[in-house]
Design an enzyme around this catalytic site. Structure first.
Site, PDB file in Angstrom:
ATOM      1  N   SER A   1      49.744  16.510  72.763  1.00 21.69           N
ATOM      2  CA  SER A   1      50.585  17.418  73.565  1.00 21.69           C
ATOM      3  C   SER A   1      49.658  18.252  74.446  1.00 21.69           C
ATOM      4  O   SER A   1      48.457  18.353  74.157  1.00 21.69           O
ATOM      5  CB  SER A   1      51.332  18.348  72.600  1.00 21.69           C
ATOM      6  OG  SER A   1      51.880  19.457  73.276  1.00 21.69           O
TER       7      SER A   1
ATOM      8  N   TYR B   1      51.845  24.637  65.698  1.00 20.59           N
ATOM      9  CA  TYR B   1      51.991  23.354  66.404  1.00 20.59           C
ATOM     10  C   TYR B   1      50.703  23.037  67.164  1.00 20.59           C
ATOM     11  O   TYR B   1      50.166  21.925  67.096  1.00 20.59           O
ATOM     12  CB  TYR B   1      53.186  23.450  67.364  1.00 20.59           C
ATOM     13  CG  TYR B   1      53.475  22.183  68.136  1.00 20.59           C
ATOM     14  CD1 TYR B   1      53.995  21.055  67.514  1.00 20.59           C
ATOM     15  CD2 TYR B   1      53.240  22.124  69.514  1.00 20.59           C
ATOM     16  CE1 TYR B   1      54.274  19.899  68.239  1.00 20.59           C
ATOM     17  CE2 TYR B   1      53.517  20.973  70.241  1.00 20.59           C
ATOM     18  CZ  TYR B   1      54.039  19.866  69.601  1.00 20.59           C
ATOM     19  OH  TYR B   1      54.311  18.721  70.311  1.00 20.59           O
TER      20      TYR B   1
END
Ligand SMILES: NC(=O)c1ccc[n+]([C@@H]2O[C@H](COP(=O)([O-])OP(=O)(O)OC[C@H]3O[C@@H](n4cnc5c(N)ncnc54)[C@H](OP(=O)(O)O)[C@@H]3O)[C@@H](O)[C@H]2O)c1
Length: 297
Positions: free
Chosen positions: A134, A147
């Site tokens: 990501s 995250y």
């Protein structure tokens, strides 16, 4: 490069994993599409060229069963797309080890479990591993600490994997998507709400309430995001290009600001490393190095 050996995709029930499966299936590739729920396994099995396996990447027995199924199918394995992932949004100051583990167990250990279990097939085929990271593996947005930690860990693991697999001719790529339509926020909201209800401390309450109040907006915003077609293109390139890139930063045209802030953050890090260096390394040397690196890559 045409491929007759299968590609295994984790987290194929929705979002990026489902679209990767659909596109591979339409292009005539054999796909082992993995999902957790029976309803998704049934849905995936209906796609042409797709065989679906039950796989919760946190469950070692599921992982073992997938190895058995791949052996039974008798076609080897060319590609592994480590896509399964969960989101989280919480102040890192209010984050417990248990909360961290929930995310790492999927986003990091899950991929390690699956990859280590299937590596002999990939070595035999001199295949490909594609890890879905990501932009949060490159920057750390506010309240996305857990995250972002998991995606930074995924990047380091992926780099290590890539180095160790060089001698075996297995190529490893990292995909770093910006924001695309998927179920990731929807799936995280119930977890966050439950966590909020169980929170006993008043510390960071303001921050937590602000995260939760933005959730509905975040879900609506995500619905309007582009479908992850560009991410799938990058996955396909990583799987089939003779010279796949080590990393694919995939940010939609709608998010030029995000693209610039990701790049800028890399320069900020370099300037922090460079400042007051004790190696008589000048700004001119730094510029030359940047030119050299850009030309080489
Ligand atoms: N969409 C984006 O904007 C974006 C941006 C950057 C990175 N990513 C990354 O892209 C990947 C795919 O996410 P997505 O956005 O497509 O979200 P998504 O629609 O929520 O898909 C996530 C997938 O992971 C699966 N999964 C979750 N926990 C699992 C577990 N324990 N074992 C096996 N599978 C599990 C989900 O299965 P269930 O349906 O059973 O829950 C689902 O298939 C993730 O790694 C995510 O971090 C997405």
């Amino acid at each position: 490069m045409t491929q007759t050996k299968p590609i295994l995709v984790t987290g194929a029930s929705s979002g990026i994993g489902k679209l990767v499966t659909e596109v591979l299936s339409q292009k005539g590739h054999l796909v082992y599409a993995c999902a957790r729920k029976k309803v998704d396994i049934t849905m995936l099995n209906k796609m042409e060229n797709v065989t679906s396996f039950q796989l919760d990447v946190t469950n070692p027995l599921d992982v073992q069963e997938v190895v058995t199924r791949v052996k039974q199918e008798g076609k080897g394995l060319f590609g592994l797309v480590n896509n399964a992932g969960v989101g989280d949004s919480w102040p890192i100051l209010a984050t417990s080890e248990e909360m961290l583990h929930r995310v790492f167990n999927v986003n990091v250990y899950g991929h390690l479990r699956v990859t280590n279990a299937l590596i002999s097939f990939l070595i035999e085929s001199q295949g490909r591993i594609v890890n879905i990271s990501s932009v949060s593996g490159l920057i750390t947005p506010t309240f996305l600490g857990t995250y972002s930690m998991s995606k930074h860990a995924l990047e380091a693991w992926s780099n290590a994997l890539s180095l160790e697999l060089e001698n075996y001719n297995v190529k490893v790529s990292i995909i770093e998507p910006g924001n695309y339509k998927s179920n990731i926020v929807n799936a995280a909201v119930p977890v966050l709400l439950k966590r909020f209800q169980e929170t006993t401390t008043n510390l960071f309450q303001k921050e937590i309430e602000s995260i939760l109040s933005q959730d509905e907006e975040a879900i609506n915003r995500r619905e309007k995001l582009p479908s992850p077609v560009e991410v799938v293109d990058a996955v396909l390139d990583a799987l089939f290009n003779e010279h796949p890139k080590p990393r694919y930063l995939v940010i939609s045209q709608l998010e030029t600001d995000l693209f610039l802030s990701v790049l800028k953050y890399q320069f900020v890090k370099i300037s922090q490393l460079f400042k007051d260096n004790t190696h008589e390394f000048t700004l001119k040397d730094l510029r030359n190095l940047l030119d050299e690196v850009i030309n080489e890559n």
